[in-house]
Design a protein around this motif. Structure first.
Motif, PDB file in Angstrom:
ATOM      1  N   UNK A 147      32.529  13.862  16.107  1.00  0.00           N
ATOM      2  CA  UNK A 147      32.455  13.937  17.565  1.00  0.00           C
ATOM      3  C   UNK A 147      33.832  14.168  18.173  1.00  0.00           C
ATOM      4  N   UNK A 148      34.878  13.712  17.467  1.00  0.00           N
ATOM      5  CA  UNK A 148      36.238  13.928  17.932  1.00  0.00           C
ATOM      6  C   UNK A 148      36.684  12.898  18.948  1.00  0.00           C
ATOM      7  N   UNK A 149      37.974  12.905  19.224  1.00  0.00           N
ATOM      8  CA  UNK A 149      38.517  12.011  20.238  1.00  0.00           C
ATOM      9  C   UNK A 149      38.731  10.587  19.780  1.00  0.00           C
ATOM     10  N   UNK A 150      38.544  10.321  18.482  1.00  0.00           N
ATOM     11  CA  UNK A 150      38.703   8.960  17.989  1.00  0.00           C
ATOM     12  C   UNK A 150      39.494   8.964  16.682  1.00  0.00           C
ATOM     13  N   UNK A 151      40.008   7.799  16.368  1.00  0.00           N
ATOM     14  CA  UNK A 151      40.596   7.548  15.055  1.00  0.00           C
ATOM     15  C   UNK A 151      39.761   6.478  14.376  1.00  0.00           C
ATOM     16  N   UNK A 152      39.807   6.443  13.063  1.00  0.00           N
ATOM     17  CA  UNK A 152      39.134   5.383  12.319  1.00  0.00           C
ATOM     18  C   UNK A 152      40.170   4.352  11.930  1.00  0.00           C
ATOM     19  N   UNK A 153      39.966   3.128  12.354  1.00  0.00           N
ATOM     20  CA  UNK A 153      40.891   2.038  12.039  1.00  0.00           C
ATOM     21  C   UNK A 153      40.274   1.073  11.024  1.00  0.00           C
ATOM     22  N   UNK A 154      41.135   0.458  10.245  1.00  0.00           N
ATOM     23  CA  UNK A 154      40.719  -0.565   9.291  1.00  0.00           C
ATOM     24  C   UNK A 154      40.678  -1.912  10.001  1.00  0.00           C
ATOM     25  N   UNK A 155      39.564  -2.594   9.920  1.00  0.00           N
ATOM     26  CA  UNK A 155      39.451  -3.938  10.479  1.00  0.00           C
ATOM     27  C   UNK A 155      40.189  -4.877   9.523  1.00  0.00           C
ATOM     28  N   UNK A 156      41.450  -5.140   9.839  1.00  0.00           N
ATOM     29  CA  UNK A 156      42.300  -5.879   8.908  1.00  0.00           C
ATOM     30  C   UNK A 156      41.811  -7.297   8.668  1.00  0.00           C
ATOM     31  N   UNK A 157      41.274  -7.934   9.684  1.00  0.00           N
ATOM     32  CA  UNK A 157      40.813  -9.313   9.494  1.00  0.00           C
ATOM     33  C   UNK A 157      39.664  -9.380   8.498  1.00  0.00           C
ATOM     34  N   UNK A 158      38.699  -8.476   8.634  1.00  0.00           N
ATOM     35  CA  UNK A 158      37.574  -8.455   7.693  1.00  0.00           C
ATOM     36  C   UNK A 158      38.035  -8.065   6.292  1.00  0.00           C
ATOM     37  N   UNK A 159      38.896  -7.041   6.236  1.00  0.00           N
ATOM     38  CA  UNK A 159      39.346  -6.551   4.934  1.00  0.00           C
ATOM     39  C   UNK A 159      40.158  -7.603   4.195  1.00  0.00           C
ATOM     40  N   UNK A 160      41.051  -8.270   4.899  1.00  0.00           N
ATOM     41  CA  UNK A 160      41.881  -9.293   4.267  1.00  0.00           C
ATOM     42  C   UNK A 160      41.045 -10.477   3.809  1.00  0.00           C
TER      43      UNK A 160
END
Length: 294
Positions: A147-160
């Motif tokens: 769709x564009x206009x976004x970045x994908x971020x890592x949810x650090x709290x969940x991942x950690x």
């Protein structure tokens, strides 16, 4: 020693400028160490930023390395030809609930964090993302990117939380390396949370350096990552991604950087003198080795 038992090193430049003495140091160090232990040397062209990568810079990389006397296994891996590999990794993280779409701009983050002197910053000095989009309804990563206009971020709290405590890596500081891997090293505690909710993909750059490098190292069977000390802190994030994606962890050796006359690190962004310019001035590969201490 069979081919399967050999240690695998890699030199991984980006074709967004000409190589300088700092690159020569890293490339020659990897080459020398691979020879010392009877290992293999791979060349990876890290051209995921297709907007800055140039064919002439890639051609110059091959030419400069050959001039230095460095040999590597052909063909070199070009990241721009393997976006599918990174997409698979991102989709796996998304299926585990670790990615979310973020439409915040740099100006949005600046407004949210400016005027807050105690706001935490990542190891590169940038303010940590405040988590504005973390609680928004999630949609599949592939759909969000398309769709564009976004970045994908890592949810650090969940991942950690999934990775748990005690995340480490093995840092080897003894040179030369031994063939049986018994170098005097240290176990380094990783702290990926210092990076916050990092961006792992954008539509125009569908894989960040961080996701691409851990996928490439695993797919290429890299056993020894020898790179500059400016990437030492990034190893915490790379170890987290390796655990989340169930990828093997190579051993690391972060070498000192080559500095200029002002004791500042060499970089393409500040137009540090290129190897090609030194060659034009009459430098030889032996001159390069003497200058960088190899």
């Amino acid at each position: 020693m069979t081919a399967e038992d050999k240690r695998i090193f890699r030199f991984a430049p980006s074709p967004n400028g000409y190589l300088h003495l700092g690159h020569a140091y890293s490339a020659l160090l990897n080459f020398d160490l691979a020879r010392q232990v009877g290992g293999r040397l791979l060349l990876r062209i890290e051209d995921i930023d297709t907007g800055r990568a140039r064919p002439e810079f890639e051609a110059a990389i091959y030419d400069d390395l050959a001039w230095l006397g460095i040999d590597w296994e052909r063909p070199a891996r070009r990241q721009s030809e393997h976006f599918g590999d990174y997409s698979v990794a991102l989709e796996r993280l998304d299926e585990m609930g670790f990615l979310y779409a973020c439409d915040c701009r740099r100006s949005d983050i600046a407004r949210a964090t400016d005027g807050k002197p105690d706001w935490p910053r990542d190891p590169d000095g940038s303010p940590l993302y405040p988590g504005t989009c973390r609680a928004k309804p999630r949609r599949p990563a592939r759909e969000a990117l398309a769709a564009g206009g976004v970045a994908l971020r890592l949810d650090m709290r969940k991942a950690s939380a999934l990775a748990g405590q005690g995340l480490t890596w093995q840092e080897f500081g003894a040179l030369p390396l031994s063939s049986n891997g018994d170098e005097l090293g240290a176990t380094i505690g990783a702290d990926p949370a210092r990076w916050g909710d990092v961006v792992l993909a954008r539509k125009d750059t569908p894989a960040s350096y961080h996701i691409a490098v851990v996928v490439d190292d695993a797919l290429q069977g890299v056993t020894d990552v020898v790179r500059g000390s400016d990437l030492f802190e990034a190893t915490s994030l790379h170890r987290l991604l390796q655990v989340l994606l169930d990828l093997p962890a190579p051993d690391y050796l972060h070498h000192d950087l080559i500095l200029d006359e002002k004791s500042e690190k060499l970089a393409k962004s500040v137009a540090s003198t290129a190897l090609r310019a030194l060659r034009a001035e009459g430098w030889t590969p032996a001159d390069v080795r003497r200058r960088i201490g190899l």
